[in-house]
Write an enzyme that holds these catalytic residues in place. Structure first.
Site, PDB file in Angstrom:
ATOM      1  N   ASP A  99       0.953  -1.021   0.048  1.00  0.00           N
ATOM      2  CA  ASP A  99       0.197   0.195   0.009  1.00  0.00           C
ATOM      3  C   ASP A  99       0.856   1.240  -0.011  1.00  0.00           C
ATOM      4  OD1 ASP A  99      -3.082   0.378   1.365  1.00  0.00           O
ATOM      5  OD2 ASP A  99      -2.108   1.936   0.640  1.00  0.00           O
ATOM      6  N   ASP A 201      -2.785   5.045  -2.463  1.00  0.00           N
ATOM      7  CA  ASP A 201      -3.725   5.539  -1.690  1.00  0.00           C
ATOM      8  C   ASP A 201      -4.004   7.104  -2.252  1.00  0.00           C
ATOM      9  OD1 ASP A 201      -4.970   5.352   1.170  1.00  0.00           O
ATOM     10  OD2 ASP A 201      -3.802   7.194   1.465  1.00  0.00           O
ATOM     11  N   GLU A 255      -6.012   4.388  -5.914  1.00  0.00           N
ATOM     12  CA  GLU A 255      -7.211   4.589  -5.209  1.00  0.00           C
ATOM     13  C   GLU A 255      -7.441   5.886  -5.820  1.00  0.00           C
ATOM     14  OE1 GLU A 255      -7.299   5.805  -1.237  1.00  0.00           O
ATOM     15  OE2 GLU A 255      -9.300   5.069  -0.858  1.00  0.00           O
ATOM     16  N   HIS A 331     -11.271  -1.819   3.775  1.00  0.00           N
ATOM     17  CA  HIS A 331     -11.091  -1.365   5.183  1.00  0.00           C
ATOM     18  C   HIS A 331     -11.766  -0.164   5.247  1.00  0.00           C
ATOM     19  CE1 HIS A 331      -8.282   0.490   2.945  1.00  0.00           C
ATOM     20  NE2 HIS A 331      -8.129   1.525   3.989  1.00  0.00           N
ATOM     21  N   ASP A 332     -12.341   0.658   4.649  1.00  0.00           N
ATOM     22  CA  ASP A 332     -12.899   2.058   4.640  1.00  0.00           C
ATOM     23  C   ASP A 332     -14.495   1.908   4.570  1.00  0.00           C
ATOM     24  OD1 ASP A 332     -10.680   3.622   2.757  1.00  0.00           O
ATOM     25  OD2 ASP A 332     -10.714   3.107   4.753  1.00  0.00           O
TER      26      ASP A 332
HETATM   27  O1  TEU Z   1      -9.051   6.446   1.719  1.00  0.00           O
HETATM   28  C1  TEU Z   1      -9.369   7.610   1.037  1.00  0.00           C
HETATM   29  C2  TEU Z   1     -10.614   7.871   0.831  1.00  0.00           C
HETATM   30  O2  TEU Z   1     -11.147   7.461  -0.243  1.00  0.00           O
HETATM   31  C3  TEU Z   1     -11.364   8.478   1.780  1.00  0.00           C
HETATM   32  O3  TEU Z   1     -12.362   9.302   1.235  1.00  0.00           O
HETATM   33  C4  TEU Z   1     -11.777   7.490   2.744  1.00  0.00           C
HETATM   34  O4  TEU Z   1     -12.601   6.904   2.223  1.00  0.00           O
HETATM   35  C5  TEU Z   1     -11.976   7.711   4.015  1.00  0.00           C
HETATM   36  O5  TEU Z   1     -12.336   6.810   4.722  1.00  0.00           O
HETATM   37  C6  TEU Z   1     -13.099   8.694   4.195  1.00  0.00           C
HETATM   38  O6  TEU Z   1     -14.450   8.189   4.707  1.00  0.00           O
HETATM   39  C7  TEU Z   1      -7.573   6.180   1.819  1.00  0.00           C
HETATM   40  C8  TEU Z   1      -7.452   4.926   2.937  1.00  0.00           C
HETATM   41  O7  TEU Z   1      -8.154   3.925   2.228  1.00  0.00           O
HETATM   42  C9  TEU Z   1      -8.250   5.335   4.210  1.00  0.00           C
HETATM   43  O8  TEU Z   1      -7.989   4.208   5.142  1.00  0.00           O
HETATM   44  C10 TEU Z   1      -7.260   6.506   4.731  1.00  0.00           C
HETATM   45  O9  TEU Z   1      -7.714   6.881   5.806  1.00  0.00           O
HETATM   46  C11 TEU Z   1      -7.114   7.615   3.649  1.00  0.00           C
HETATM   47  O10 TEU Z   1      -6.806   7.281   2.602  1.00  0.00           O
HETATM   48  C12 TEU Z   1      -5.935   8.584   4.418  1.00  0.00           C
HETATM   49  O11 TEU Z   1      -4.679   7.907   3.999  1.00  0.00           O
END
Ligand code: TEU
Ligand code: CA
Length: 561
Positions: A99, A201, A255, A331-332
């Site tokens: 990542d 990311d 992403e 994970h989000d």
């Molecule tokens: O997430 C970025 C993103 O898409 C954010 O909008 C995310 O969905 C966040 O959960 C807000 O709801 C990436 C990673 O996947 C996330 O785990 C990190 O917290 C974020 O970037 C910052 O690195």
């Protein structure tokens, strides 16, 4: 010789290391825990393992705040543990995707510690510093993704620094070629170690618009952050490809919050020399048909017609020009069987299999998030003490301050908190789910104890074995990888149907996306009858008749004359 686009018939499995397996009795997942479970993953059949960040971090955002890109997070183990994991994965024919978090670092990274020392420090321009406005307020009104202003005042040098996420995650300044050189050097260092790819990311945020213009009003004194799809993002990615990626056999997925079909053709174009594929977020955004007033927190999942329209747009939109990634979980996100399916005991297994069929027969590379293959469901936490995620805790505090009742806030978190996906992987039905033999960093949910890898590996009718079969089919059926997608029954209120065509080979996918019984249209029954298609996969034991049962999913495979 593996073909150039070896990742096209691959299935990726995302591991959130903190929650996957604890091997040293501290309640926190670690690299040796992952190594212990490689045979489980091999048995499932996945090809690529995507590890959420494992680098040194103070864990303000669970590793997405990196303080040293070239050392392993203390809680996860050592570089020797990593080297062993990489070797053991390779020995089993699996690949490892790291990542890459380079839109920002931790504020404890050496670069930022230097940058904040003085305005003329050599590392000052590694980050985005600005004066306050004439009243001493932040330079613009962007809101951080984790609530509050996206700017933090630094007393030492009397300037603000930008943090699109937490104040411990300062944004890197990609306009500075020294930043890009440092990132490319670090990526090369990992590629030289033999890793097989990068998930990048929020890579669509690395190029900011000049002047950092405000976004749309959010109604809370802030505006949106306009750092998506900036003017130089594709230039930076082509440079990254030229300087690093093109020199190694690595797979890349970006992403890309804010991406649409048109911009995806740049990021993930088959010949644009940027990335191999991207994650787009339209599919997991809430329904546009159901009004809501707290952003994602009281949104509901897209209805099936919305989802069908969105998948079709992306399948047709990228056909022949770019490559889709396919996901509903990560994970989000809340667990897909709870968000998109039906996690009531009567329907959970059936609807989990229906969702998996819907996703895995689309054209693109499927991503399975740890526990999705077991039909794991949302945590069901009802106390704020059970939550760990900075985003959820910040939202709870902000909404409480705004006078929103606690019960309402907790209902939002129960539905969409990222912690829903971060509870310990359920290996067996013991007290801590076989994840650890001590209290984990986040509680094991009180839900159905039968949802666990040990039990499901023994039960050939489990969600686990259904995913295992989907993965096997992808590895053996060219039409599943290369077949062209076409929608059928475009207006049916409950059935989502589509076909995949590759030469004379055809797949017919029929999904009853509802818990009601629904009659199969006669035209489809006639087609099934005439083509004598063989059933490839089906989430009911008994043959499908003229009526589809709740959450019934079936795929026919036939050869056209
Ligand atoms: O997430 C970025 C993103 O898409 C954010 O909008 C995310 O969905 C966040 O959960 C807000 O709801 C990436 C990673 O996947 C996330 O785990 C990190 O917290 C974020 O970037 C910052 O690195
Ligand atoms: Ca541990």
């Amino acid at each position: 010789m593996e073909n150039k686009n070896w990742w096209k018939d691959a299935v990726v499995y995302q591991i959130y290391p903190r929650s996957f397996k604890d091997s040293n009795h501290d309640g926190i997942g670690d690299l040796n825990g992952i190594t212990e479970k490689l045979d489980y993953l091999k048995n499932l059949g996945v090809d690529i393992l995507w590890l959420s960040p494992i680098y040194q971090s103070p864990n303000d955002d669970n590793g997405y705040d990196i303080s040293d890109y070239r050392s392993i997070m203390t809680e996860f183990g050592t570089m020797e543990d990593f080297d062993r994991l990489l070797e053991q994965a390779h020995n089993r024919g699996m690949k490892l995707m790291m990542d890459l978090v380079v839109n920002h670092t931790s504020d404890e990274h050496h670069w930022f510690k230097e940058s904040r020392k003085s305005k003329d420090n050599p590392f000052r321009d590694f980050y985005i510093w600005r004066d306050g406005d004439e009243n001493g307020n932040p330079p613009n009104r962007w809101e951080s993704c984790f609530k509050g202003s996206a700017w933090e005042w630094d007393e030492t040098t009397e300037q603000y620094y930008l943090h699109s996420f937490s104040k411990k995650q300062p944004d890197l300044n990609w306009e500075n070629p020294k930043v890009r050189d440092a990132v490319y050097d670090m990526m090369t260092w990992w590629c030289e170690k033999g890793i097989d790819g990068f998930r990048m990311d929020v890579i669509s945020m690395i190029s900011k618009y000049p002047g950092l213009p405000d976004g749309d009003e959010l109604g809370n004194g802030y505006t949106g952050n306009t750092s998506f799809d900036g003017p130089r993002v594709n230039e930076f990615l082509r440079e990254m490809n030229d300087r690093v990626l093109s020199k190694y056999k690595v797979v890349t997925v970006g992403e890309c919050p804010g991406v649409d079909v048109a911009s995806a053709k740049n990021y993930a174009g088959l010949d644009t020399k940027e990335l191999n594929m991207i994650f787009q977020f339209e599919t997991v955004e809430g329904s546009r048909l159901v009004p809501h007033s707290y952003g994602k927190w009281d949104s509901v999942a897209m209805t099936m017609p919305e989802l069908r329209e969105n998948f079709t747009k992306w399948q047709k939109g990228l056909e022949g020009s770019a490559w889709n990634s396919l996901f509903l979980d990560n994970h989000d996100q809340p667990r897909c069987v709870s968000r998109f399916g039906n996690d009531a005991p009567k329907y959970r297994v059936r609807s989990a299999k229906m969702l998996a069929t819907m996703l895995h027969f689309l054209k693109g590379t499927p991503y399975i998030y740890e526990g999705e293959e077991l039909g794991m469901m949302n945590a069901g936490f009802s106390r704020i003490e059970d939550y760990r995620d900075i985003e959820s805790l910040n939202v709870y505090r902000e909404m409480k301050d705004q006078g929103v009742e606690e019960e309402k806030i907790l209902s939002f978190l129960k539905a969409v908190s990222r912690d829903n996906a971060r509870t310990p992987m359920q290996w067996d039905d013991t007290e801590y789910a076989g994840f650890s033999d001590t209290m984990p960093w986040i509680r094991v949910p009180d839900n159905d104890k039968s949802i666990n890898a040990a039990e499901e590996q023994e039960d050939t009718d489990s969600v686990f074995h259904y995913y295992r079969k989907l993965i096997h089919l992808r590895h053996t059926l060219p039409v599943m990888v290369d077949g062209v997608y076409d929608l059928i029954l475009p207006d049916h209120p409950q059935i989502y149907g589509y076909t995949r065509t590759f030469g004379r080979e055809k797949l017919l996918i029929l999904l009853n996306y509802s818990k009601d019984q629904v009659k199969v249209p006669q035209e489809i029954l006639d087609q099934i009858q005439s083509c004598q298609g063989r059933v490839l996969i089906h989430n009911y034991q008994e043959e499908m008749e003229e009526v589809m049962r709740p959450y019934e999913a079936i795929v026919y495979h036939f050869t056209e004359d």
